[in-house]
Enzyme design. Structure first.
Site, PDB file in Angstrom:
ATOM      1  CG  ASP A 326      13.656  -5.324 -25.998  1.00  0.00           C
ATOM      2  OD1 ASP A 326      13.210  -6.022 -25.083  1.00  0.00           O
ATOM      3  OD2 ASP A 326      13.733  -4.076 -25.949  1.00  0.00           O
ATOM      4  CD  GLU A 352       9.678  -8.032 -24.996  1.00  0.00           C
ATOM      5  OE1 GLU A 352       9.412  -8.245 -23.809  1.00  0.00           O
ATOM      6  OE2 GLU A 352      10.265  -7.005 -25.372  1.00  0.00           O
TER       7      GLU A 352
END
Ligand code: CA
Length: 640
Positions: A326, A352
């Site tokens: 994340d 990400e």
């Protein structure tokens, strides 16, 4: 003599204290339990408390821990006797004040809500046959990722699961047969470590959260277990889930959120080593690159080691196959490369490649643009996603799917897997003006994920007056672009049954009525599942759609002249190892009317046309003058 020196060297290496003690917490044996915790140099005292329960009650024992060496950061205590089934906390004193009890950063078992560490014998948590469990062997270019939330997947009555919303739902034949029928070979589970936002003492009430609010990084979440009060239950059930998926040849990928903690003051990090694990701004305030109030400092030795050891632990103890980071862009490049190097090559790592705010770090961050400095690590392509569905900062703006021209080069960027390719005009790509991947397996191809609107909602919000027929056509067109991309394809769970979230674009704490999969849709829209199945089966059977190597893609994939809202390319199957098809033509038509492309004259087998996909062949087509028609709002794939 030589051996003697080696032996001395080994003993010396063991004696020289490392600055960071990778895994602290508790080391259990039936005769004694050894506790350790890391604290800042200025810690004055550390109390260890032993409890009968995971919550409430008075300590049955309080021990003053001792520094392992003068001025060091490690504190230790050994408690004699069999402590199995008991709980513990650490409480560290700085400047005359105790920080408050916590489980420490390295608890591997906890009581309800993760407030206290638990003393378990990990051997007791293994399901039958666990020792024989093995990670399925699947190369990165062969992966088909399926992103799911435990509660979304199995909570609704329509799914008819026994263990609704639990880890164990994924052990049920209903789940396994669905995933196998669809053809995905890796489930990416949303945060499944212990997080804060679901109160584990009230599981009889409906509570929902995605779980991006970490408490204990190395323990499964209690809310997904059948009994969060018994520490070994969640561990055992998580392992049963992994085992069942592995038996079905499906990998398990964990969504990890090392970039921030739920809060600062109450976190295990802050209570043991205040301010050590977090980045601060020049004015002394906490930096907030996560958008969640804080950001961790991966560049610090202790945080970096924590991340490396935590990832290794999930691989070793839970046989996890991969990790989705994340806000990977909050971490530094060096840490991500160190994590890559610390786990076996077959562990798939992606994240990400962005942050949610500016980070207080001047070195290189693990952003998308730096992916080429992180071999073996992939990043999500928002280029292709937004070129298909529309930009992230608006829910109502359409793009390619909505018949908006100008998105073609961004889609081509996604088709080649974000690598350097002579057929892509990078100056026209929406976000990245240069290729960021060295290899196509460093790009995740997708059109929707848990964030933002799911595909159905987005299409409804952005394509005026869309009919159900058009919705299905565009949905299938979008996923065909994803599933034929040279990047690693990724599906949001439920897209195969045309899920919607009633237009909610950030459903992180929305009720089940928004987030749940409605399994009744399987009967309502069987053509969607049928197409997805056909598409995935075709990809798996044909290396042309997942060549894996940038050189192969550059050599064998060539774009046809691009038109507005029409992207087409040719793959020379003869040049792709293992490919049985010869010349393959792929075309995506987002127009509301049929279009044609020009191919060499001949007879071709049609495998995908007018929202049907079957690699065995739907029909054949003999071109007149080389013209082939692509029906409106759909994909065409032909080969000879
Ligand atoms: Ca929890």
């Amino acid at each position: 003599m030589k051996h003697f020196f080696i032996l001395v060297a080994i003993i010396m290496a063991l004696l020289v204290p490392k600055t960071i003690n990778a895994r602290t917490g508790v080391n259990y044996s039936p005769s004694a339990s050894a506790f350790s915790v890391e604290a800042n140099n200025d810690a004055q005292q550390v109390k260890l408390r032993i409890y009968k329960d995971g919550l409430g009650g008075k300590p049955i024992k309080t021990v003053n821990m001792k520094r392992a060496q003068a001025g060091g950061t490690l504190w230790q205590a050994t408690v004699k006797g069999d402590l199995k089934g008991k709980f513990y906390t650490f409480d560290v004193k700085y400047g005359g004040k105790f920080m408050g009890e916590c489980a420490g950063i390295w608890a591997t078992a906890v009581g309800v809500n993760g407030k206290r560490g638990a003393i378990v014998d990990m051997a007791d948590t293994d399901p039958q046959g666990w020792k024989a469990d093995k990670r399925p062997t699947i190369a990165p270019q062969d992966l088909i990722l399926y992103e799911m939330h435990h509660r979304d997947f199995s909570i609704d009555d329509s799914g008819d699961f026994v263990h609704r919303g639990k880890f164990l739902a994924l052990t049920e034949p209903r789940a396994i047969s669905h995933l196998k029928a669809l053809g995905v070979n890796a489930v990416h589970i949303l945060p499944s470590f212990d997080y804060a936002s679901v109160d584990e003492t009230r599981l009889d009430e409906p509570q929902y959260n995605w779980g991006y609010d970490p408490v204990n990084y190395n323990v499964p979440e209690g809310g997904y277990s059948t009994d969060p009060y018994k520490p070994e239950v969640r561990i055992n059930e998580f392992k049963q889930m992994v085992q069942a998926l592995h038996k079905a040849g499906i990998k398990v990928i964990l969504d990890v959120v090392y970039n921030h903690t739920w809060n600062i003051d109450g976190s295990n990090f802050q209570r043991t080593r205040p301010d050590y694990y977090y980045r601060k701004n020049a004015d002394g305030s906490y930096s907030n690159g996560s958008g969640c109030g804080n950001e961790t400092a991966s560049e610090r030795e202790g945080m970096r080691q924590f991340m490396i050891e935590s990832v290794k632990y999930w691989v070793e103890e839970y046989h996890i196959d991969g990790f989705r980071f994340d806000l990977m862009g909050v971490h530094d490049v060096e840490t991500m490369n160190a994590i890559r190097a610390a786990v076996p090559r077959d562990i798939f790592i992606y994240g990400e490649g962005w942050s949610a705010g500016s980070c207080a770090y001047s070195g290189e961050l693990a952003m998308k643009a730096n992916i080429n400095k992180m071999p073996g690590i992939a990043a999500f392509s928002d280029e292709m996603r937004d070129a298909l569905r529309g930009p992230w900062d608006s829910n109502s703006k359409a793009a390619f799917l909505g018949g908006v021209k100008g998105n073609e080069e961004s889609i081509k960027f996604g088709i080649v897997g974000a690598i350097q390719h002579p057929g892509v005009d990078y100056s026209k790509v929406n976000y990245s003006k240069a290729p960021y991947a060295n290899e196509p397996t460093q790009m995740i191809a997708y059109v929707s994920c848990h964030d933002d609107m799911c595909l159905v909602d987005r299409l409804k919000a952005s394509v005026k007056g869309i009919t159900i027929d058009e919705l299905i056509r565009l949905d299938l067109l979008a996923q065909t672009v994803v599933m034929t991309s040279q990047g690693v394809p990724f599906l949001l769970s439920g897209e195969e049954m045309l899920r919607d979230k009633k237009g909610v674009h950030n459903s992180y704490e929305s009720p089940d009525s928004i987030n749940h999969l409605d399994w009744g849709n399987m009967e309502r829209y069987p053509q969607v599942m049928e197409y997805y199945k056909g598409l995935i089966a075709m990809r798996k059977a044909h290396p042309a759609f997942h060549m894996g190597k940038a050189d192969l893609v550059r050599r064998n994939l060539e774009f046809l002249p691009t038109e507005n809202c029409l992207v087409a390319y040719h793959i020379n199957g003869h040049g792709v190892p293992g490919e049985t098809w010869g010349d393959i033509y792929v075309a995506f038509n987002a127009h509301k009317r049929a279009r044609t492309i020009q191919v060499p004259e001949g007879t071709y087998t049609v495998v995908c046309r007018n929202i049907k996909c079957d690699q065995a062949g739907l029909t054949t087509v003999t071109t007149k003058g080389g013209k082939v028609t692509i029906p409106a709002q759909s994909a065409l794939i032909i080969h000879n």
